[in-house]
Scaffold this active site. Structure first.
Site, PDB file in Angstrom:
ATOM      1  N   ASP A 643      -5.209  56.659  45.399  1.00  0.00           N
ATOM      2  CA  ASP A 643      -4.566  55.354  45.594  1.00  0.00           C
ATOM      3  C   ASP A 643      -5.500  54.147  45.511  1.00  0.00           C
ATOM      4  O   ASP A 643      -5.164  53.088  46.031  1.00  0.00           O
ATOM      5  CB  ASP A 643      -3.858  55.314  46.947  1.00  0.00           C
ATOM      6  CG  ASP A 643      -2.777  56.357  47.113  1.00  0.00           C
ATOM      7  OD1 ASP A 643      -2.509  57.079  46.136  1.00  0.00           O
ATOM      8  OD2 ASP A 643      -2.191  56.463  48.203  1.00  0.00           O
ATOM      9  N   HIS A 647      -4.686  50.346  46.945  1.00  0.00           N
ATOM     10  CA  HIS A 647      -5.419  49.730  48.044  1.00  0.00           C
ATOM     11  C   HIS A 647      -6.167  48.474  47.593  1.00  0.00           C
ATOM     12  O   HIS A 647      -6.014  47.404  48.193  1.00  0.00           O
ATOM     13  CB  HIS A 647      -6.419  50.721  48.625  1.00  0.00           C
ATOM     14  CG  HIS A 647      -5.793  51.936  49.225  1.00  0.00           C
ATOM     15  ND1 HIS A 647      -6.479  52.795  50.057  1.00  0.00           N
ATOM     16  CD2 HIS A 647      -4.548  52.454  49.132  1.00  0.00           C
ATOM     17  CE1 HIS A 647      -5.677  53.782  50.442  1.00  0.00           C
ATOM     18  NE2 HIS A 647      -4.515  53.595  49.871  1.00  0.00           N
ATOM     19  N   ASP A 716      -0.225  62.716  40.198  1.00  0.00           N
ATOM     20  CA  ASP A 716       1.093  62.144  40.464  1.00  0.00           C
ATOM     21  C   ASP A 716       0.967  60.673  40.800  1.00  0.00           C
ATOM     22  O   ASP A 716      -0.117  60.163  41.059  1.00  0.00           O
ATOM     23  CB  ASP A 716       1.794  62.896  41.609  1.00  0.00           C
ATOM     24  CG  ASP A 716       1.159  62.633  42.968  1.00  0.00           C
ATOM     25  OD1 ASP A 716       1.437  61.586  43.565  1.00  0.00           O
ATOM     26  OD2 ASP A 716       0.364  63.483  43.433  1.00  0.00           O
ATOM     27  N   GLU A 718       3.509  57.653  43.022  1.00  0.00           N
ATOM     28  CA  GLU A 718       4.708  57.417  43.813  1.00  0.00           C
ATOM     29  C   GLU A 718       5.227  55.991  43.668  1.00  0.00           C
ATOM     30  O   GLU A 718       6.428  55.769  43.720  1.00  0.00           O
ATOM     31  CB  GLU A 718       4.382  57.702  45.282  1.00  0.00           C
ATOM     32  CG  GLU A 718       5.534  57.587  46.252  1.00  0.00           C
ATOM     33  CD  GLU A 718       5.096  57.945  47.661  1.00  0.00           C
ATOM     34  OE1 GLU A 718       5.719  58.822  48.268  1.00  0.00           O
ATOM     35  OE2 GLU A 718       4.107  57.355  48.152  1.00  0.00           O
ATOM     36  N   GLU A 722       3.363  49.104  42.858  1.00  0.00           N
ATOM     37  CA  GLU A 722       1.984  48.850  43.256  1.00  0.00           C
ATOM     38  C   GLU A 722       1.020  49.128  42.103  1.00  0.00           C
ATOM     39  O   GLU A 722      -0.066  48.546  42.053  1.00  0.00           O
ATOM     40  CB  GLU A 722       1.638  49.680  44.493  1.00  0.00           C
ATOM     41  CG  GLU A 722       2.361  49.164  45.737  1.00  0.00           C
ATOM     42  CD  GLU A 722       2.081  50.001  46.975  1.00  0.00           C
ATOM     43  OE1 GLU A 722       1.700  49.420  48.004  1.00  0.00           O
ATOM     44  OE2 GLU A 722       2.273  51.235  46.918  1.00  0.00           O
TER      45      GLU A 722
END
Length: 894
Positions: A643, A647, A716, A718, A722
């Site tokens: 991520d 972030h 993956d 999600e 973002e």
């Protein structure tokens, strides 16, 4: 056993019984012979081996064990935390009585992101998905007039704007760019001195050999992580090291391809019109072909060499230190699976079983061709190019084994051919050569971006032999005219992105037109562009609402135990200050908050937050130290490179706003922010400190969020919104700092995302790339490389699954969230007559849904945010009501 797991187990058992065993049942013996007689390309010595035998008893083959079909959401690699913390308003707002109309001086615990349970090492899923209780008291109505009418666009303002004085903002009007290279270096200097280096990363690098930084989030991670047996999805093929597993106990490299009838589906969801299935999954463990050698066995080892953005080389050796090896150049979109042998006896195996193998002559001198007909009615082509030019004379020795000569050096290539004679001609024409690496280039002129994927090739007669590579749907849709002319009629299904198309040539050029180059910090619409001039009513609403949110405790909301939550809070306050300063035209109102915001940001630049950052010298990147305590799921797995674009995108966007409002701030902070850009989205491949484009996958057209976690179903993602936020953030940071290449790159990334998300993630009724029984879900939920699951890591409520693809609602949102998609999704799920009316959704998700509604119905969205007795629990921890009012007002012009 969980009911969901029971259902999945039953579904899989049924699927295995009806599909796998059905493939093994007797077929009409002459059917294949009638259609696959000797072709003109067969040599006089062509042979056919009768496998399976004519005996129907022998044809019913029961494998020693069925392949394993792993279904269900994998928790490893992602925490189950909500995407925004459930703040207690009482703790974070000074002057609570003014905000909520109450004199209670309520206190709350010190702010932190949700803390993982000490019992399990993971967040409590119940606690994580439950909205915190907020006072029911309301804030004053922010509008000066009727709340039932959205603010109307005005050509003249009734209020004189306050002078911005020393707070200029970079104009949203884009500067003209001509042939701007989008891949210039962000920076070349060392890591900032405040970031200490560490050489003890919890994930050891045991199998990836490289002195250059390793791209942790790329498609080939299964080759070097954990057991090294997880699939690598090059599209359309999947490769995996068998490592002694499966029914054949092989030690070679599996090459498989899954057709649509083989998918396993989850249960239907009756809360969504059309009752779409919750998930679909491609079976793993299938062994269509295995490229191996008789020398491979229990002492064999595999290492990854030359890991780059689009490729890596998997090297299988008979034993550590042996010169006998097979090198597999693994490249995204490769037309064949290629194996380069050095002094080994080739062994081609099939767990699906060879029905027959035909020696089909030589398409060119020195290349020897075989047709392999498997027992699942598929046809594969095999090309052998011996280094000595001699006929390898492969022999089919059993229904599972095709064997070549001892001491073989040269290449073996396999490809699945669904296109008959015409497909065979294309494969013949490109046989003998293969890609070994890929690279990308790109430029921007005005609002038109172009990018080119090109490959370095190796093999026999490379000057006169073109590559054949597979393109995804979003590539084909944007091909320039020259590339379109090299499309073939060979189409193979990918695992989660529809059908791929084989294209001839060493490069493709894609064109993205009408890029949103004018998106800035102000609300933006697809029809009017950036909206800087709000109506007098909207301005008054902003100025009346803002003081209450400006009273929030900025230091406590931003210094959390999570880079993600801290970044969201910094972004929220930066956007709030911008909204008051520039859209509300009142610099003084937000002056104190702006100074506090800069001090709060400086805490991170000085690296004095709760969990400081560290520079990881093993994988080479900047990571949170939260995961060094034994739990890699801390902060959503940031320490293991999960991520980072999510972030760090929030920090970069906040910095872009701060720097635009106060250019003098940039000198002391630019290096630190550029470090975040280099970590998550570096623009060059020769940076000694960071890999190229860690998160964004320029082949797949979007980012992958999963880092150094072993995963049966690959990488993956999600949250598409973002992902878009990161592209928007670097665009705006580039604009603020004068980095034209970065700004242009962000624009091109937005254009690619607009196309790829429409094709794969945000599904309108006419979507053809996802299964027809799945598309009514409207969003994919979590899209893996091998499966798609309409859920999230923190819960399956519809507002969670759909909403994670909405937040944050920012100027870029209208570009990637097309009006027709938003309309279909709203009517299916969140309208008053749907199963989950937005008006009944609890907590901050309600605000997310109504801000999203502004994209198609700004009047209704305005009525929600401007209503009397507004409940601030409807605003999530990463947003503000003030910005939402401005965002909705801006959309009302579009």
């Amino acid at each position: 056993m969980d009911t969901r797991l029971k259902w999945k187990a039953t579904a899989l058992l049924t699927w295995l019984l009806t599909t796998e065993i059905a493939h093994c049942l007797p077929r009409v013996g002459n059917e294949v012979e009638a259609t696959l007689q000797n072709t003109a390309t067969e040599s006089a010595s062509a042979f056919e081996t009768q496998y399976p035998p004519s005996s129907s008893e022998d044809r019913l083959l029961i494998p020693e064990s069925h392949p394993v079909y792993r279904v269900g959401l994998q928790q490893d690699g992602h925490s189950s935390q909500q995407p925004f913390p459930q703040f207690d308003v009482a703790k974070f707002v000074d002057g609570l009585g003014d905000l909520l109309g109450s004199g209670d001086d309520t206190t709350a615990p010190a702010p932190t992101a949700p803390t993982p349970s000490t019992d399990t090492g993971k967040s409590d899923p119940i606690q994580a998905t439950t909205s915190a209780k907020h006072p029911e008291n309301s804030a004053p109505n922010p509008t000066a007039g009727s709340v039932t009418d959205p603010p109307q666009k005005s050509t003249t303002k009734s209020d004189e704007p306050v002078q911005t004085g020393s707070s200029p903002v970079a104009s949203d009007k884009p500067k003209a760019m001509h042939d701007q290279d989008i891949f210039q270096p962000v920076a070349t200097g060392p890591i900032p001195a405040s970031i200490k280096s560490r050489d003890d990363h919890p994930v050891k690098n045991e199998h990836a050999n490289a002195t250059d930084p390793i791209a942790t989030n790329k498609f080939y991670a299964g080759l070097y992580l954990g057991t090294q047996t997880n699939a690598t999805f090059t599209q359309p093929y999947s490769l995996a090291w068998s490592k002694g597993g499966g029914s054949l106990k092989s030690w070679g490299m599996i090459v498989s391809h899954v057709q649509s009838h083989m998918l396993a589906y989850g249960p239907p969801n009756n809360k969504i019109p059309g009752n779409p299935v919750q998930y679909y999954i491609n079976p793993v463990g299938l062994q269509h072909l295995i490229i191996s050698a008789t020398e491979l066995g229990q002492s064999s080892v595999m290492n990854v060499e030359q890991p780059k953005a689009f490729s890596a080389h998997a090297v299988l050796k008979s034993s550590a230190g042996s010169a006998q090896q097979i090198t597999f150049p693994v490249v995204q979109g490769m037309g064949y699976a290629t194996a380069v042998y050095n002094d080994m006896e080739p062994l081609i195996e099939s767990g699906v079983f060879f029905r027959k193998v035909v020696s089909a002559g030589s398409p060119r001198p020195g290349i020897f061709k075989y047709q392999a007909f498997l027992d699942d009615d598929t046809t594969w082509l095999l090309y052998a190019t011996p280094a000595d030019g001699k006929d390898p004379n492969f022999k089919l020795v059993s229904k599972t084994n095709l064997r070549g000569p001892k001491g073989f050096s040269g290449t073996i290539q396999v490809a699945k051919n669904p296109a008959g004679k015409s497909g065979e001609k294309f494969y013949d024409n490109s046989s003998g050569v293969y890609p070994v690496a890929g690279e990308i280039s790109g430029s921007l002129t005005d609002d038109v971006g172009t990018y080119t994927l090109s490959w370095t090739k190796a093999g026999k007669d490379i000057k006169g032999t073109p590559l054949i590579m597979f393109a995804l749907p979003h590539h084909v849709h944007s091909f320039d005219s020259a590339t379109k002319g090299r499309i073939t009629d060979i189409h193979l299904r990918t695992t989660t992105k529809g059908n791929s198309t084989a294209v001839i040539g060493e490069s493709w050029t894609m064109v993205e037109k009408n890029l949103p180059i004018d998106i800035g910090f102000a609300p933006w619409s697809t029809t009017d562009g950036s909206v800087h001039e709000l109506s007098a009513a909207a301005q008054r609403a902003i100025i009346q609402a803002a003081p209450h949110e400006l009273k929030q405790n900025i230091p406590e909301q931003t210094d959390l135990n999570s880079m993600y939550y801290s970044g969201k809070a910094l972004s929220k306050f930066a956007t709030l200050v911008y909204t008051v300063n520039q859209l509300g035209n009142n610099v003084e109102l937000a002056a104190d908050a702006f100074q506090t915001l800069k001090k709060s940001f400086d805490l991170f630049v000085q690296n004095k937050q709760q969990f400081p950052l560290a520079y990881d010298t093993i994988w080479k990147g900047v990571v949170s130290t939260a995961g060094y305590n034994g739990d890699l799921n801390q902060d959503f797995g940031n320490t293991a490179y999960n991520d980072h674009h999510f972030h760090y995108g929030y920090f970069i966007q906040a910095a872009a706003i701060i720097g635009s409002l106060d250019p003098s701030w940039l000198a002391a902070n630019k290096e630190w922010v550029n470090m975040l850009v280099r970590d998550a989205g570096n623009s060059v491949a020769n940076d000694a400190h960071f890999p190229f484009s860690r998160s964004f996958d320029w082949y797949n057209g979007h980012s992958w969020a999963k880092g150094l976690f072993e995963s049966f179903d690959g990488k993956d993602q999600e949250s598409t919104s973002e992902d878009t936020m990161f592209a928007y953030a670097i665009k705006m940071w580039g604009k603020t700092t004068g980095d034209a290449s970065m700004e242009a790159r962000g624009n091109v990334m937005l254009g690619i995302l607009g196309r790829s998300l429409h094709n794969y993630f945000l599904m309108e009724d006419d979507n053809v790339n996802q299964p027809a029984n799945f598309t009514a879900n409207k969003v994919t939920g979590i899209l893996f490389e091998n499966k798609v699951d309409h859920t999230t890591y923190f819960g399956a409520n519809l507002e969670f699954v759909q909403g994670i693809h909405m937040l944050p609602l920012m100027p870029h949102s209208p570009f990637t969230r097309r009006k027709e998609f938003v309309r279909q999704e709203w009517q299916a799920m969140f309208a008053e007559n749907a199963s989950t009316p937005a008006s009944k959704v609890e907590g901050g998700w309600r605000g997310v849904l109504y801000a999203n509604l502004a994209l198609i119905d700004p009047k209704a969205a305005w009525e929600f945010f401007a209503q009397p007795n507004f409940d601030y629990s409807w605003i999530d921890g990463g947003a503000s009501r003030t910005w939402y009012l401005a965002f909705v007002a801006g959309e009302s012009f579009g």
